[in-house]
Design a protein around this motif. Structure first.
Motif, short mmCIF file in Angstrom:
data_model
loop_
_atom_site.label_atom_id
_atom_site.label_comp_id
_atom_site.label_asym_id
_atom_site.label_seq_id
_atom_site.Cartn_x
_atom_site.Cartn_y
_atom_site.Cartn_z
N PRO A 206 -45.38 34.50 -10.26
CA PRO A 206 -45.66 33.24 -9.56
C PRO A 206 -45.19 33.33 -8.11
CG PRO A 206 -43.65 33.01 -10.84
CD PRO A 206 -44.16 34.41 -11.09
N ALA A 207 -45.97 32.81 -7.20
CA ALA A 207 -45.67 32.93 -5.78
C ALA A 207 -45.54 31.57 -5.13
CB ALA A 207 -46.76 33.74 -5.08
N SER A 208 -44.92 31.57 -3.95
CA SER A 208 -44.67 30.34 -3.20
C SER A 208 -45.10 30.53 -1.75
CB SER A 208 -43.19 29.98 -3.26
OG SER A 208 -42.42 30.98 -2.59
N GLU A 209 -44.95 29.50 -0.96
CA GLU A 209 -45.26 29.59 0.47
C GLU A 209 -44.36 30.62 1.15
OE1 GLU A 209 -47.57 28.23 2.28
OE2 GLU A 209 -48.48 26.93 0.76
N GLU A 210 -43.15 30.75 0.69
CA GLU A 210 -42.24 31.76 1.25
C GLU A 210 -42.80 33.16 1.05
OE1 GLU A 210 -37.78 33.66 0.45
OE2 GLU A 210 -38.50 31.96 -0.75
N HIS A 211 -43.33 33.42 -0.15
CA HIS A 211 -43.92 34.72 -0.43
C HIS A 211 -45.17 34.95 0.43
CE1 HIS A 211 -42.02 33.82 -4.55
NE2 HIS A 211 -41.19 34.60 -3.87
N LEU A 212 -45.94 33.90 0.60
CA LEU A 212 -47.15 34.00 1.42
C LEU A 212 -46.82 34.40 2.85
CD1 LEU A 212 -50.23 33.54 1.76
CD2 LEU A 212 -49.72 31.12 2.18
N GLU A 213 -45.81 33.79 3.42
CA GLU A 213 -45.42 34.12 4.79
C GLU A 213 -44.86 35.54 4.89
OE1 GLU A 213 -46.11 32.40 7.50
OE2 GLU A 213 -47.20 31.10 6.10
N THR A 214 -44.12 35.95 3.86
CA THR A 214 -43.60 37.31 3.84
C THR A 214 -44.73 38.33 3.88
OG1 THR A 214 -41.62 36.66 2.60
CG2 THR A 214 -42.26 38.98 2.49
N VAL A 215 -45.79 38.06 3.14
CA VAL A 215 -46.94 38.97 3.11
C VAL A 215 -47.67 38.97 4.45
CG1 VAL A 215 -49.25 39.28 2.15
CG2 VAL A 215 -47.31 38.92 0.63
N ARG A 216 -47.92 37.81 5.00
CA ARG A 216 -48.68 37.73 6.24
C ARG A 216 -47.99 38.46 7.38
NH1 ARG A 216 -50.75 31.40 5.75
NH2 ARG A 216 -52.63 31.88 4.51
N GLU A 217 -46.68 38.50 7.36
CA GLU A 217 -45.94 39.21 8.40
C GLU A 217 -46.15 40.72 8.33
OE1 GLU A 217 -41.94 38.09 7.73
OE2 GLU A 217 -42.18 36.03 8.48
N ARG A 218 -46.64 41.20 7.19
CA ARG A 218 -46.78 42.64 6.99
C ARG A 218 -48.22 43.13 7.04
NH1 ARG A 218 -42.27 40.81 5.33
NH2 ARG A 218 -40.41 42.14 5.15
N LEU A 219 -49.13 42.25 7.40
CA LEU A 219 -50.55 42.62 7.45
C LEU A 219 -51.00 43.09 8.83
CD1 LEU A 219 -52.17 39.79 5.27
CD2 LEU A 219 -51.58 42.13 4.60
N GLY A 220 -50.11 43.09 9.80
CA GLY A 220 -50.46 43.45 11.17
C GLY A 220 -51.17 44.79 11.32
N PRO A 221 -50.71 45.86 10.65
CA PRO A 221 -51.36 47.16 10.83
C PRO A 221 -52.82 47.19 10.41
CG PRO A 221 -49.18 47.45 9.89
CD PRO A 221 -49.46 45.98 9.87
N LEU A 222 -53.25 46.19 9.62
CA LEU A 222 -54.64 46.14 9.16
C LEU A 222 -55.54 45.37 10.10
CD1 LEU A 222 -53.83 45.54 5.39
CD2 LEU A 222 -54.82 47.62 6.36
#
Length: 275
Positions: A206-222
């Motif tokens: 199960p995920a939350s908004e906190e997890h969502l932001e953590t992921v988005r911060e790591r998508l830059g190289p794509l």
């Protein structure tokens, strides 16, 4: 573990199956049963981090060809924790006509944690393939999963110039559909994926908004070909890329970042990834 006779002909191909069941004990998660027919099997479980069961799944030697049908079923009983990966990529070879099918069903009971982290799946030009992955979750279970598809062999300049791919991914929670996603590519038309050879999907629950932001911060190289969404507690990450090394780096970075948040365990990478 049992093996029964399996016929293999040019018309029918391999008809193979693998059924795994895991159970939780006070000391660790055990591979309770493993039944297989044909060229599908697993290596002996590893326990590099205590009670969590690490397992390597072995696909047919050489890959999957037209007419092959592979069925994989994985069942995690309550409170068990399993991480499954593979020693190498899965390969769908070119076909003269018959379709190759890979069906994967995963059942995760209450309190269980499942990490499905296979290597990439490579589709040779001319392959005729159908890939289906279905996750059946309990609302109190945990999922960390990914899928990376490769169209052709971009490292040698080969594209998916002809052939057909039907890819389907589903997530069900308490028997209710949360995600049903389909991808169809055929006849060399790669417009649906903007002509990128690498297609990635990651799932976390199960995920939350906190997890969502953590992921988005790591998508830059794509760059601009990546995104993440949160729906009913399911975090879905999707991306396209021309660079496999970037794909691997971002996927592992996301998994390493979210694993402690979802499982309270630091990331323990399977040692096979280092070979």
């Amino acid at each position: 573990m049992s093996t029964s006779h399996v016929s293999h002909t040019l018309d029918k191909g391999w008809q193979a199956s693998l059924a795994l069941r895991f159970t939780h004990t006070p000391d660790k998660t055990l591979l309770y049963t493993a039944k297989h027919t044909g060229p599908l099997t697993v290596q002996r479980p590893f326990y590099p981090e205590g009670e969590t069961c690490h397992l390597y799944l072995l696909h047919p030697p050489g890959g999957i060809v037209g007419g092959d049908r592979l069925d994989i079923s994985v069942h995690l009983e309550a409170n068990s924790h399993v991480l499954i990966t593979m020693p190498g990529a899965s390969k769908f070879y070119r076909s003269s006509g018959p379709r190759a099918r890979l069906n994967q069903h995963f059942y995760i009971e209450e309190g269980a944690t499942f990490e499905w982290l296979p290597q990439d799946t490579l589709f040779f030009p001319g392959s005729n393939a159908a890939l289906r992955s279905v996750f059946h979750l309990h609302h109190a279970s945990t999922l960390l999963a990914w899928e990376l598809l490769c169209l052709g062999r971009p490292t040698i300049g080969e594209t998916f110039s002809h052939g057909s791919i039907e890819s389907r991914m589903e997530v069900w929670i308490d028997d209710e559909p949360v995600l049903i996603e389909r991808q169809h590519l055929a006849d060399g038309c790669l417009d649906p994926v903007a002509h990128h050879p690498w297609i990635g999907t990651l799932l976390f629950y199960p995920a939350s908004e906190e997890h969502l932001e953590t992921v988005r911060e790591r998508l830059g190289p794509l760059d601009n070909f990546a995104g993440a969404t949160l729906t009913d507690g399911l975090l879905s990450v999707r991306f396209l890329s021309h660079d496999n090394l970037i794909c691997q780096r971002v996927m592992r970075d996301i998994w390493q970042s979210l694993r402690p948040l979802l499982t309270l365990k630091t990331a323990c990478s399977p040692r096979i990834w280092q070979t």
